[in-house]
Scaffold this motif. Sequence first.
Motif, mmCIF file in Angstrom:
data_model
loop_
_atom_site.group_PDB
_atom_site.id
_atom_site.type_symbol
_atom_site.label_atom_id
_atom_site.label_comp_id
_atom_site.label_asym_id
_atom_site.label_seq_id
_atom_site.Cartn_x
_atom_site.Cartn_y
_atom_site.Cartn_z
ATOM 1 N N VAL A 1 0.873 -1.173 0.000
ATOM 2 C CA VAL A 1 0.000 0.000 0.000
ATOM 3 C C VAL A 1 0.905 1.217 0.000
ATOM 4 O O VAL A 1 1.874 1.273 0.768
ATOM 5 C CB VAL A 1 -0.919 0.013 1.239
ATOM 6 N N TYR A 2 0.602 2.186 -0.863
ATOM 7 C CA TYR A 2 1.401 3.406 -0.918
ATOM 8 C C TYR A 2 0.650 4.543 -0.229
ATOM 9 O O TYR A 2 -0.539 4.762 -0.486
ATOM 10 C CB TYR A 2 1.706 3.784 -2.363
ATOM 11 N N GLN A 3 1.356 5.248 0.640
ATOM 12 C CA GLN A 3 0.773 6.380 1.359
ATOM 13 C C GLN A 3 1.228 7.677 0.703
ATOM 14 O O GLN A 3 2.416 7.991 0.679
ATOM 15 C CB GLN A 3 1.184 6.362 2.838
ATOM 16 N N HIS A 4 0.270 8.412 0.126
ATOM 17 C CA HIS A 4 0.546 9.707 -0.486
ATOM 18 C C HIS A 4 -0.149 10.805 0.321
ATOM 19 O O HIS A 4 -1.247 10.593 0.855
ATOM 20 C CB HIS A 4 0.018 9.761 -1.921
ATOM 21 N N LEU A 5 0.450 11.974 0.355
ATOM 22 C CA LEU A 5 -0.142 13.098 1.086
ATOM 23 C C LEU A 5 -1.542 13.434 0.576
ATOM 24 O O LEU A 5 -2.414 13.821 1.357
ATOM 25 C CB LEU A 5 0.744 14.341 0.958
ATOM 26 N N ARG B 1 -9.451 19.580 -0.740
ATOM 27 C CA ARG B 1 -8.801 20.525 0.174
ATOM 28 C C ARG B 1 -7.374 20.827 -0.302
ATOM 29 O O ARG B 1 -6.630 19.901 -0.626
ATOM 30 C CB ARG B 1 -8.746 19.958 1.592
ATOM 31 N N PRO B 2 -6.972 22.083 -0.289
ATOM 32 C CA PRO B 2 -5.583 22.405 -0.665
ATOM 33 C C PRO B 2 -4.619 22.032 0.465
ATOM 34 O O PRO B 2 -4.845 22.376 1.624
ATOM 35 C CB PRO B 2 -5.620 23.917 -0.893
ATOM 36 N N ILE B 3 -3.553 21.307 0.111
ATOM 37 C CA ILE B 3 -2.541 20.913 1.095
ATOM 38 C C ILE B 3 -1.504 22.035 1.200
ATOM 39 O O ILE B 3 -1.027 22.527 0.176
ATOM 40 C CB ILE B 3 -1.853 19.600 0.667
ATOM 41 N N PRO B 4 -1.160 22.470 2.413
ATOM 42 C CA PRO B 4 -0.141 23.519 2.554
ATOM 43 C C PRO B 4 1.136 23.147 1.815
ATOM 44 O O PRO B 4 1.592 21.996 1.868
ATOM 45 C CB PRO B 4 0.088 23.579 4.068
ATOM 46 N N ALA B 5 1.726 24.113 1.125
ATOM 47 C CA ALA B 5 2.895 23.860 0.284
ATOM 48 C C ALA B 5 4.079 23.332 1.082
ATOM 49 O O ALA B 5 4.909 22.586 0.551
ATOM 50 C CB ALA B 5 3.286 25.134 -0.450
ATOM 51 N N ASP B 6 4.175 23.730 2.352
ATOM 52 C CA ASP B 6 5.314 23.303 3.167
ATOM 53 C C ASP B 6 5.015 22.056 4.000
ATOM 54 O O ASP B 6 5.788 21.697 4.885
ATOM 55 C CB ASP B 6 5.799 24.439 4.077
ATOM 56 N N ARG B 7 3.914 21.383 3.710
ATOM 57 C CA ARG B 7 3.607 20.126 4.378
ATOM 58 C C ARG B 7 4.439 19.016 3.751
ATOM 59 O O ARG B 7 4.303 18.692 2.573
ATOM 60 C CB ARG B 7 2.124 19.767 4.248
ATOM 61 N N VAL B 8 5.348 18.414 4.518
ATOM 62 C CA VAL B 8 6.192 17.322 4.038
ATOM 63 C C VAL B 8 5.868 16.029 4.783
ATOM 64 O O VAL B 8 5.797 14.953 4.203
ATOM 65 C CB VAL B 8 7.690 17.669 4.217
ATOM 66 N N LYS B 9 5.656 16.148 6.076
ATOM 67 C CA LYS B 9 5.414 14.991 6.944
ATOM 68 C C LYS B 9 4.132 14.261 6.534
ATOM 69 O O LYS B 9 3.121 14.914 6.244
ATOM 70 C CB LYS B 9 5.293 15.478 8.394
ATOM 71 N N PRO B 10 4.135 12.928 6.493
ATOM 72 C CA PRO B 10 2.890 12.192 6.225
ATOM 73 C C PRO B 10 1.815 12.530 7.252
ATOM 74 O O PRO B 10 2.119 13.031 8.348
ATOM 75 C CB PRO B 10 3.327 10.727 6.347
ATOM 76 N N TRP B 11 0.572 12.233 6.941
ATOM 77 C CA TRP B 11 -0.538 12.603 7.819
ATOM 78 C C TRP B 11 -0.600 11.759 9.088
ATOM 79 O O TRP B 11 -1.355 12.063 9.994
ATOM 80 C CB TRP B 11 -1.860 12.486 7.074
ATOM 81 N N GLY B 12 0.173 10.687 9.171
ATOM 82 C CA GLY B 12 0.190 9.908 10.400
ATOM 83 C C GLY B 12 -0.272 8.471 10.215
ATOM 84 O O GLY B 12 -0.688 8.044 9.131
ATOM 85 N N LYS C 1 -10.258 20.510 10.818
ATOM 86 C CA LYS C 1 -9.716 21.263 11.951
ATOM 87 C C LYS C 1 -8.219 21.529 11.849
ATOM 88 O O LYS C 1 -7.718 22.518 12.403
ATOM 89 C CB LYS C 1 -9.988 20.504 13.259
ATOM 90 N N ASN C 2 -7.467 20.643 11.169
ATOM 91 C CA ASN C 2 -6.005 20.664 11.307
ATOM 92 C C ASN C 2 -5.203 20.789 10.016
ATOM 93 O O ASN C 2 -3.975 20.783 10.067
ATOM 94 C CB ASN C 2 -5.544 19.370 12.005
ATOM 95 N N ILE C 3 -5.845 20.917 8.884
ATOM 96 C CA ILE C 3 -5.092 20.833 7.634
ATOM 97 C C ILE C 3 -4.023 21.918 7.507
ATOM 98 O O ILE C 3 -2.986 21.712 6.883
ATOM 99 C CB ILE C 3 -6.034 20.850 6.410
ATOM 100 N N GLN C 4 -4.217 23.073 8.128
ATOM 101 C CA GLN C 4 -3.231 24.152 8.017
ATOM 102 C C GLN C 4 -2.064 23.982 8.988
ATOM 103 O O GLN C 4 -1.051 24.674 8.861
ATOM 104 C CB GLN C 4 -3.909 25.507 8.267
#
Length: 300
Positions: free
Chosen positions: A77-81, A88-99, A235-238
């Motif tokens: 299984v591949y985990q992509h952001l 929803r737009p993902i913040p440009a500086d988000r690098v860490k996987p969602w968990g 609640k937390n995407i930003q």
Amino acid sequence: MQPTLVILAAGMASRYGSMKQTEAFGPSGETIMEYSIYDAIRSGFGKVVFIIREEFAEAFKAQFEPRLKGKIAIDYVYQHLEDFVGNRPIPADRVKPWGTAHALLCCKGKVNEPFSIINADDFYGREAFEKAVAFLQNQCNETTYAIMGYELSKTLSGHGSVSRGVCSVNSEGNLVNITERTKIYRNADTGKIVYEDESGVVELPEHTPVSMNFFGFHPNIIALAEKLFNEFLDKNIQNIKSEFFIPLVVDEFVKQKIGIVKVLPTSAQWFGVTYKEDAPEVKKSFQQLINNGVYPASLW
């Protein structure tokens, strides 16, 4: 039906500094998770599903498929952001996987039978896999999950803080709640185990049951994870450091009275590689287990 083992191997390893999931710790070049797979095969698991990042897939498969071929069924299984984020737009500086719970969600459509999920970089001990198989084959259903409960004092690193799901358990051995604590350590001055959060420093008893991300699930948890992930993103995407953890989903499963989570206790000594400095101790621990006849000098 034989249960499936899902292995979380897509993390960034930010504290460790390299891809510890594929690093050799056994005398014949084995990784930590290969000892888990070996124990899983002996205990009755019929398939292993690796959750990895797609950019590492080719190297990952080249390393592990020759060793595991013919021993257990394998899938990926591949985990992509962007998975399950919708429009929803993902913040440009988000690098860490969602968990870890997002990684679990990425198994949608791939895992349709009772399964356990574990970390790639933790050693759990054979007893845990035997208990997990017994639970998954005999007790697991839409309203009954399980969690392996380790003693907190046996899950610490001597080289820094660790993250653990701290469990409250009722008299029937079922989970009351689980709270992810991301900074647990033994205070050098007092010798007491503590955790830190925004409210300060809080002491924890030595034998507090904690999660090492070893769970037994019915596949219906994936639908619950999807629902809760949407709420989490609202609640937390930003917040680029926010993470959606499996214990959050398990806690909601209990709070919403969807079902119960049995805490299966184990007195096993955990070891793993949170920090680079942990590595020599892990290698020594495996060598000792080999010397004691628990594992062969070469697993495969």
